[in-house]
Motif scaffolding. Sequence first.
Motif, PDB file in Angstrom:
ATOM      1  N   LYS A  16       0.837  -1.204   0.000  1.00  0.00           N
ATOM      2  CA  LYS A  16       0.000   0.000   0.000  1.00  0.00           C
ATOM      3  C   LYS A  16       0.872   1.253   0.000  1.00  0.00           C
ATOM      4  N   GLU A  17       1.875   1.274   0.878  1.00  0.00           N
ATOM      5  CA  GLU A  17       2.738   2.446   0.983  1.00  0.00           C
ATOM      6  C   GLU A  17       3.514   2.693  -0.304  1.00  0.00           C
ATOM      7  N   ASP A  18       4.013   1.610  -0.927  1.00  0.00           N
ATOM      8  CA  ASP A  18       4.767   1.773  -2.167  1.00  0.00           C
ATOM      9  C   ASP A  18       3.880   2.294  -3.298  1.00  0.00           C
ATOM     10  N   ILE A  19       2.650   1.822  -3.354  1.00  0.00           N
ATOM     11  CA  ILE A  19       1.728   2.292  -4.391  1.00  0.00           C
ATOM     12  C   ILE A  19       1.408   3.770  -4.190  1.00  0.00           C
ATOM     13  N   ILE A  20       1.191   4.157  -2.960  1.00  0.00           N
ATOM     14  CA  ILE A  20       0.918   5.571  -2.668  1.00  0.00           C
ATOM     15  C   ILE A  20       2.127   6.431  -3.028  1.00  0.00           C
ATOM     16  N   LYS A  21       3.333   5.953  -2.714  1.00  0.00           N
ATOM     17  CA  LYS A  21       4.554   6.690  -3.083  1.00  0.00           C
ATOM     18  C   LYS A  21       4.640   6.873  -4.600  1.00  0.00           C
ATOM     19  N   ALA A  22       4.338   5.809  -5.339  1.00  0.00           N
ATOM     20  CA  ALA A  22       4.395   5.894  -6.802  1.00  0.00           C
ATOM     21  C   ALA A  22       3.346   6.868  -7.323  1.00  0.00           C
ATOM     22  N   GLN A  23       2.153   6.782  -6.775  1.00  0.00           N
ATOM     23  CA  GLN A  23       1.073   7.670  -7.197  1.00  0.00           C
ATOM     24  C   GLN A  23       1.433   9.119  -6.910  1.00  0.00           C
TER      25      GLN A  23
END
Length: 219
Positions: A16-23
């Motif tokens: 979840k955190e990595d996806i938010i960082k990418a977004q």
Amino acid sequence: MKIAPSILSADFANLKEDIIKAQEGGADWIHVDSMDGHFVPNLTFGSIVVKAIRPHTHLPIDCHLMVENPDYYIQEFAEAGADYISVHLESTPHVHRALQLIRSFDVKAGIVLNPATPVSLLEDIIHMVDMVLVMTVNPGYGGQSFIPETLNKIKMLDKWKKEKGFDFLIEVDGGINPTTIKACAEAGAEVCVAGSYVFDSSNPKERIEALKHAVRDSD
């Protein structure tokens, strides 16, 4: 150029955190590589992961099914929240039916070309696809080196689009970095999947910006 970070290279314990960082770092799509250990020599994840991440991103989720008989899985990926579902030409004897099935769920349909698969094999189904994904490495594992010969496929697809008036997107996946993305953009690619280049960094935003900057330099 749209940048689609592949969660295959993300930290699964902090997905979840990595996806938010990418977004937040400027990603345009989120790319999901589903592998069955049969069609390709690796085993990853299925539609349950798409369902889990769907509430945490507003970006389109681009699902690449590296599986045998993808027809069995299309409905569950569509219902999990996929916006694009792409299948390999060689993964089913009934690719026409698989593309019809994807579109029946109001999901964008993609077809995938392996490095050794000629563009000409798409002639009878090209009108059915919203996207052609050109594999610029052999499918199965992240972190591989870009295969330069695949640029010819991108150029052929771009020429085909312009001559025939098609509007499918051209996506590339494998070995993407600032040098290779520039070559892909110049050849006609419109979406680039980047996994290890983005997520192996402590600063995904910096890496995404580097990719976009490289494309701007090619204009």
